[in-house]
Design a protein around this motif. Structure first.
Motif, PDB file in Angstrom:
ATOM      1  N   ASN A 131       0.839  -1.210   0.000  1.00  0.00           N
ATOM      2  CA  ASN A 131       0.000   0.000   0.000  1.00  0.00           C
ATOM      3  C   ASN A 131       0.870   1.254   0.000  1.00  0.00           C
ATOM      4  N   THR A 132       1.963   1.196   0.756  1.00  0.00           N
ATOM      5  CA  THR A 132       2.820   2.359   0.783  1.00  0.00           C
ATOM      6  C   THR A 132       3.478   2.586  -0.568  1.00  0.00           C
ATOM      7  N   LEU A 133       3.842   1.555  -1.218  1.00  0.00           N
ATOM      8  CA  LEU A 133       4.525   1.694  -2.509  1.00  0.00           C
ATOM      9  C   LEU A 133       3.547   2.101  -3.612  1.00  0.00           C
ATOM     10  N   THR A 134       2.293   1.707  -3.480  1.00  0.00           N
ATOM     11  CA  THR A 134       1.338   2.001  -4.542  1.00  0.00           C
ATOM     12  C   THR A 134       0.717   3.381  -4.338  1.00  0.00           C
TER      13      THR A 134
END
Length: 135
Positions: A131-134
Motif C-alpha cells: 500500500n505504501t509503494l502504490t
C-alpha cells in the motif's frame, strides 16, 4: 425206713430239679422272645441303614454333579475374565497410544497456529508495504 427217707429226699430233689428246669425253660423262652425281638429290631435297623445309605449315595452323587457343574462354570468365568483382562490391557495400550497421538497433534496444531499467526503478521506487513509503494 431209710429207704423211704432216701426216696422222699430223692423225690424232693426231683421236684426241686423239675421246678429249676421249668424256671430255666421259662427263662430260655424269655431269652428267645428277647432274641427274636432283637433280631427283628436289628433287621429293621439294617433295612433303615440300607435305605439311608442309598439316600446318602444319591445325595453324594447330586453333590458331586453340582460341584462339577459349579467348578466348570467357575473355570469358564475365570477364562472369560482372563480374556476380558487381555482385551482391557490391549485397549489401555491403544488408549495410551491415542493419548500420545492427541498430544502430538495438539502440539503440531499449536505450532501451526503460531506459524499461521506469524505468516498473517508478515502478510499484514507486506500489504502495508504494498500500500505504501502504490500510493
Amino acid at each position: 425206713s431209710t429207704k423211704i427217707e432216701e426216696i422222699g429226699k430223692l423225690e424232693a430233689r426231683v421236684s426241686t430239679l423239675t421246678m429249676d428246669i421249668e424256671k430255666a425253660s421259662a427263662k430260655i423262652q424269655g431269652f428267645e422272645i428277647s432274641k427274636d425281638a432283637s433280631h427283628t429290631a436289628l433287621c429293621e435297623s439294617i433295612q433303615s441303614l440300607s435305605t439311608s445309605t442309598k439316600m446318602l449315595q444319591e445325595v453324594q452323587s447330586q453333590y458331586n454333579t453340582e460341584k462339577k457343574r459349579l467348578e466348570d462354570a467357575l473355570n469358564g468365568s475365570r477364562k472369560q475374565i482372563e480374556v476380558l483382562n487381555e482385551k482391557l490391557q490391549k485397549e489401555e495400550g491403544e488408549m495410551a497410544t491415542l493419548c500420545l497421538k492427541i498430544t502430538s497433534l495438539e502440539s503440531a496444531n499449536l505450532s501451526l497456529n503460531n506459524t499461521i499467526s506469524t505468516k498473517r503478521e508478515e502478510i499484514g506487513k507486506l500489504e502495508a508495504r504494498v500500500n505504501t509503494l502504490t500510493t
